[in-house]
Design a protein around this motif. Sequence first.
Motif, PDB file in Angstrom:
ATOM      1  N   ALA A   1       0.835  -1.205   0.000  1.00  0.00           N
ATOM      2  CA  ALA A   1       0.000   0.000   0.000  1.00  0.00           C
ATOM      3  C   ALA A   1       0.871   1.258   0.000  1.00  0.00           C
ATOM      4  CB  ALA A   1      -0.930  -0.023   1.206  1.00  0.00           C
ATOM      5  N   ASN A   2       1.924   1.248   0.787  1.00  0.00           N
ATOM      6  CA  ASN A   2       2.816   2.418   0.831  1.00  0.00           C
ATOM      7  C   ASN A   2       3.539   2.614  -0.502  1.00  0.00           C
ATOM      8  OD1 ASN A   2       2.124   2.965   3.484  1.00  0.00           O
ATOM      9  ND2 ASN A   2       3.828   1.747   4.338  1.00  0.00           N
ATOM     10  N   ARG A   3       3.931   1.516  -1.152  1.00  0.00           N
ATOM     11  CA  ARG A   3       4.552   1.638  -2.471  1.00  0.00           C
ATOM     12  C   ARG A   3       3.559   2.247  -3.463  1.00  0.00           C
ATOM     13  NH1 ARG A   3       9.234  -1.464  -3.613  1.00  0.00           N
ATOM     14  NH2 ARG A   3       9.879  -2.853  -1.914  1.00  0.00           N
ATOM     15  N   ALA A   4       2.320   1.767  -3.410  1.00  0.00           N
ATOM     16  CA  ALA A   4       1.305   2.297  -4.318  1.00  0.00           C
ATOM     17  C   ALA A   4       1.084   3.797  -4.058  1.00  0.00           C
ATOM     18  CB  ALA A   4      -0.009   1.536  -4.138  1.00  0.00           C
ATOM     19  N   LYS A   5       1.094   4.189  -2.788  1.00  0.00           N
ATOM     20  CA  LYS A   5       0.909   5.612  -2.464  1.00  0.00           C
ATOM     21  C   LYS A   5       2.071   6.436  -3.018  1.00  0.00           C
ATOM     22  CE  LYS A   5       0.174   8.815   1.364  1.00  0.00           C
ATOM     23  NZ  LYS A   5       0.101   8.981   2.838  1.00  0.00           N
ATOM     24  N   GLU A   6       3.282   5.908  -2.905  1.00  0.00           N
ATOM     25  CA  GLU A   6       4.432   6.634  -3.455  1.00  0.00           C
ATOM     26  C   GLU A   6       4.293   6.812  -4.959  1.00  0.00           C
ATOM     27  OE1 GLU A   6       7.890   4.474  -2.352  1.00  0.00           O
ATOM     28  OE2 GLU A   6       7.671   4.822  -0.190  1.00  0.00           O
ATOM     29  N   LEU A   7       3.850   5.765  -5.631  1.00  0.00           N
ATOM     30  CA  LEU A   7       3.649   5.865  -7.076  1.00  0.00           C
ATOM     31  C   LEU A   7       2.584   6.902  -7.406  1.00  0.00           C
ATOM     32  CD1 LEU A   7       3.741   2.081  -8.083  1.00  0.00           C
ATOM     33  CD2 LEU A   7       5.447   3.817  -8.645  1.00  0.00           C
ATOM     34  N   LEU A   8       1.462   6.868  -6.687  1.00  0.00           N
ATOM     35  CA  LEU A   8       0.378   7.820  -6.953  1.00  0.00           C
ATOM     36  C   LEU A   8       0.820   9.250  -6.672  1.00  0.00           C
ATOM     37  CD1 LEU A   8      -2.607   5.745  -5.547  1.00  0.00           C
ATOM     38  CD2 LEU A   8      -2.145   6.284  -7.949  1.00  0.00           C
ATOM     39  N   ASN A   9       1.605   9.418  -5.609  1.00  0.00           N
ATOM     40  CA  ASN A   9       2.136  10.759  -5.337  1.00  0.00           C
ATOM     41  C   ASN A   9       3.032  11.213  -6.486  1.00  0.00           C
ATOM     42  OD1 ASN A   9       0.849  10.988  -2.875  1.00  0.00           O
ATOM     43  ND2 ASN A   9       2.597  10.242  -1.679  1.00  0.00           N
ATOM     44  N   THR A  10       3.859  10.287  -6.986  1.00  0.00           N
ATOM     45  CA  THR A  10       4.737  10.622  -8.108  1.00  0.00           C
ATOM     46  C   THR A  10       3.920  10.988  -9.336  1.00  0.00           C
ATOM     47  OG1 THR A  10       6.426   9.124  -7.247  1.00  0.00           O
ATOM     48  CG2 THR A  10       6.622   9.793  -9.546  1.00  0.00           C
ATOM     49  N   TRP A  11       2.764  10.340  -9.517  1.00  0.00           N
ATOM     50  CA  TRP A  11       1.925  10.594 -10.685  1.00  0.00           C
ATOM     51  C   TRP A  11       1.050  11.838 -10.525  1.00  0.00           C
ATOM     52  CZ3 TRP A  11      -0.083   4.844 -11.178  1.00  0.00           C
ATOM     53  CH2 TRP A  11       1.018   4.012 -11.511  1.00  0.00           C
ATOM     54  N   GLY A  12       1.140  12.481  -9.350  1.00  0.00           N
ATOM     55  CA  GLY A  12       0.401  13.724  -9.161  1.00  0.00           C
ATOM     56  C   GLY A  12      -0.712  13.662  -8.139  1.00  0.00           C
ATOM     57  N   PHE A  13      -1.022  12.509  -7.595  1.00  0.00           N
ATOM     58  CA  PHE A  13      -2.099  12.387  -6.596  1.00  0.00           C
ATOM     59  C   PHE A  13      -1.504  12.583  -5.206  1.00  0.00           C
ATOM     60  CE2 PHE A  13      -3.390   9.932 -10.299  1.00  0.00           C
ATOM     61  CZ  PHE A  13      -4.697  10.379 -10.516  1.00  0.00           C
ATOM     62  N   THR A  14      -1.208  13.822  -4.906  1.00  0.00           N
ATOM     63  CA  THR A  14      -0.501  14.144  -3.665  1.00  0.00           C
ATOM     64  C   THR A  14      -1.425  14.398  -2.493  1.00  0.00           C
ATOM     65  OG1 THR A  14      -0.466  16.479  -4.326  1.00  0.00           O
ATOM     66  CG2 THR A  14       1.445  15.123  -4.917  1.00  0.00           C
ATOM     67  N   SER A  15      -2.718  14.444  -2.719  1.00  0.00           N
ATOM     68  CA  SER A  15      -3.650  14.762  -1.631  1.00  0.00           C
ATOM     69  C   SER A  15      -4.146  13.521  -0.904  1.00  0.00           C
ATOM     70  CB  SER A  15      -4.854  15.517  -2.194  1.00  0.00           C
ATOM     71  OG  SER A  15      -5.567  14.704  -3.119  1.00  0.00           O
ATOM     72  N   ILE A  16      -3.665  12.365  -1.276  1.00  0.00           N
ATOM     73  CA  ILE A  16      -4.116  11.133  -0.609  1.00  0.00           C
ATOM     74  C   ILE A  16      -3.612  11.153   0.826  1.00  0.00           C
ATOM     75  CG2 ILE A  16      -3.890   8.611  -0.579  1.00  0.00           C
ATOM     76  CD1 ILE A  16      -3.607   8.670  -3.611  1.00  0.00           C
ATOM     77  N   GLN A  17      -4.560  10.966   1.759  1.00  0.00           N
ATOM     78  CA  GLN A  17      -4.211  11.011   3.170  1.00  0.00           C
ATOM     79  C   GLN A  17      -3.781   9.637   3.686  1.00  0.00           C
ATOM     80  OE1 GLN A  17      -4.077  13.899   5.004  1.00  0.00           O
ATOM     81  NE2 GLN A  17      -4.413  14.775   2.953  1.00  0.00           N
ATOM     82  N   ASN A  18      -4.557   8.635   3.366  1.00  0.00           N
ATOM     83  CA  ASN A  18      -4.209   7.286   3.833  1.00  0.00           C
ATOM     84  C   ASN A  18      -4.587   6.271   2.753  1.00  0.00           C
ATOM     85  OD1 ASN A  18      -7.011   6.024   4.534  1.00  0.00           O
ATOM     86  ND2 ASN A  18      -7.040   8.040   5.552  1.00  0.00           N
ATOM     87  N   ILE A  19      -3.888   5.199   2.773  1.00  0.00           N
ATOM     88  CA  ILE A  19      -4.114   4.152   1.784  1.00  0.00           C
ATOM     89  C   ILE A  19      -3.826   2.807   2.449  1.00  0.00           C
ATOM     90  CG2 ILE A  19      -1.759   4.198   0.893  1.00  0.00           C
ATOM     91  CD1 ILE A  19      -2.944   3.699  -1.911  1.00  0.00           C
ATOM     92  N   ALA A  20      -4.613   1.835   2.146  1.00  0.00           N
ATOM     93  CA  ALA A  20      -4.461   0.512   2.755  1.00  0.00           C
ATOM     94  C   ALA A  20      -4.803  -0.563   1.728  1.00  0.00           C
ATOM     95  CB  ALA A  20      -5.359   0.380   3.987  1.00  0.00           C
ATOM     96  N   LEU A  21      -4.302  -1.740   2.008  1.00  0.00           N
ATOM     97  CA  LEU A  21      -4.605  -2.886   1.147  1.00  0.00           C
ATOM     98  C   LEU A  21      -5.646  -3.742   1.839  1.00  0.00           C
ATOM     99  CD1 LEU A  21      -3.978  -4.533  -1.405  1.00  0.00           C
ATOM    100  CD2 LEU A  21      -2.225  -5.747  -0.089  1.00  0.00           C
ATOM    101  N   ALA A  22      -6.812  -3.885   1.230  1.00  0.00           N
ATOM    102  CA  ALA A  22      -7.877  -4.718   1.785  1.00  0.00           C
ATOM    103  C   ALA A  22      -7.574  -6.179   1.449  1.00  0.00           C
ATOM    104  CB  ALA A  22      -9.231  -4.305   1.200  1.00  0.00           C
ATOM    105  N   ASP A  23      -7.438  -6.996   2.495  1.00  0.00           N
ATOM    106  CA  ASP A  23      -7.025  -8.377   2.265  1.00  0.00           C
ATOM    107  C   ASP A  23      -8.070  -9.173   1.486  1.00  0.00           C
ATOM    108  OD1 ASP A  23      -4.562  -8.199   3.628  1.00  0.00           O
ATOM    109  OD2 ASP A  23      -5.606  -8.309   5.543  1.00  0.00           O
ATOM    110  N   GLY A  24      -9.338  -9.003   1.804  1.00  0.00           N
ATOM    111  CA  GLY A  24     -10.389  -9.795   1.168  1.00  0.00           C
ATOM    112  C   GLY A  24     -10.459  -9.589  -0.336  1.00  0.00           C
TER     113      GLY A  24
END
Length: 614
Positions: free
Chosen positions: A452-475
């Motif tokens: 999830a943290n890697r995905a957030k870093e990628l999204l921030n790099t792509w311009g989505f810098t306003s994301i506050q929290n991100i998690a991976l739903a196991d189900g």
Amino acid sequence: MGIVLTSLSAQGPDRETAEVLFHSRRQLIRGPSETGKSYIYDCLWYMLGGNDLPESFPLTQGYQEFRLRFKAADGEYEVRRGLSGGGAAVYTRVLGDTEDQAFEPLDQDLGELLVALCGASGKQILRNHSKRGAVTGDDLRHWSLWSQSDIPAKQPSAGSGHAASKHEAAFHLFLTGTDDSAIQLRKSATEAERARGELQSAETALKRIEALMPKDLRRNEVEEALERVDTTLSAMTSQYEARASALKDLRRQLAETSDALHRVENDWNHSQSMISRFELLDKKYANDQARLGGTNEGVAFFQELPTVDCPLCGTPAESQVDPNDLRPTAPSRYRAAIAAEAEKIRALRVGLLAALQHERGRYQDLKARASKLAADLNVLQNREAMVLMNTRVEFTANPKTLALRRSELSEQLSNFDEIQRLTAEVDRLRKASVRKRITVTREGGTFGREVANRAKELLNTWGFTSIQNIALADGPCDLRIDDRSRLSYGAGVRGLYLSSLVVALMEHALEKGHPHLGVVVLDSPLKTYAHPDSTEEHEVPPATVIDRFYGWMSTWRGRGQVIVLENEPIKPETAEALEPITFTRIRGKGRYGLYPLRDGVVPRNDASDEGDAN
């Protein structure tokens, strides 16, 4: 672990090879619609073991074979497969060989090869709650190759339908490196139905055996009765064995005495026969002696007679007989011969009488021995008769009755054992016939947070810098962004969120040494977000996302290989660093598309120009 794609080509006789080369880290293939970008995605899916044939169109005519090359840690591989279908042939050569080094055929299934190269050999994942199986090429492709329609689709990342369970299991294998071999399986409907049939048979058998048994009969009563019968039979057997032992010794003596008597009687009869023969011979000798004595007297009388002529004719005696017989010495010689023969017979008779006397003594001895042995045999026979006559049963029960009673008790005891076994079997089958619902709970834990943290870093790099929290739903194997499911966002945003997830999963798996194909192919991840007709409200301008996405690709040095097929424009300075493969769809300007133009083939400008591929 994992593979690195190096080239994809289409070949045919009298056709220029249609080929694209892939950078080992990142490769952008861009251009307008109908130039073959999505067709490249279809080819990669097909050449990595998929069943769907890439669509054919005018420029594909005459091409017969696709070739896909990729590298792995242990060598370089080439997959060859016909444009019209059929199985895949795999070839290999050692890494470091020159380009003109020939590929050698590899006798291995493509799917099994990919699974082995990706480190998933021997791993077991759930196909559904009732079935477990090995990782397949489809499991690898699902999380690595994403089509233009799948990326923005409003469906779970694991897909839908029967394949969703195994895709979820594969995701957690890539995430955690742990397979499902320890997960308890739910019984299948077939297994439950089979258990119900076996249960019915067991219950019927149980009722049948219980009907054979007296209602008030107890197992301990049968065991005690059987023990008493066995004790009695054992005592009787011991008694019979003792008697048999005594009779055995007595009958051995009887046999030995009988044999000895038979031998003595034979000798006795032989001796009697010899005596008879000796007596007969003695009589012959006596007769011979008497005959010789008479002959001797006759010769003596003849010797005393005078010689006279024939009284009838007066013929001299010398004229009628041999003159030698008339000499005085002739009768004397004859009498001497008779005397010698008589002496010989006398001597023989003396010896014969001695032998006869000996044989008569032997006869008497054998007669005495035969009488004694006959007496001994009679005694032994009387003793045997007494033993047999004195045999008495020390038990009131009849052995035959006891044996029948023992069989009856043994059968009842066996029935008790069978009732016990069938009762346990019925209990087991009752449980087996119930399909208990099994809840499979997989937790990503620390690994999930890392992805999830890697995905957030990628999204921030792509311009989505306003994301506050991100998690991976196991189900659902998907992201939750700012406490919202990924699928709750618009098509363009959720497509980019999905792209970040699959790239992050690949980097994570390769870093941890978990199984993964090692490649991510994204077909048009930006198109939906940047579409001019989109009604979505974009927090980040599409141009910003496009520029930052391409910028990320131009500098990306992460683990694995990312291949993007896109038609959004790219800045010249970014293109210079990224070095994309560009299709122009303009005759005479750059590369027209995947397939080169040929004389006599007029590309169409509709959606079927190179299939429906973009």
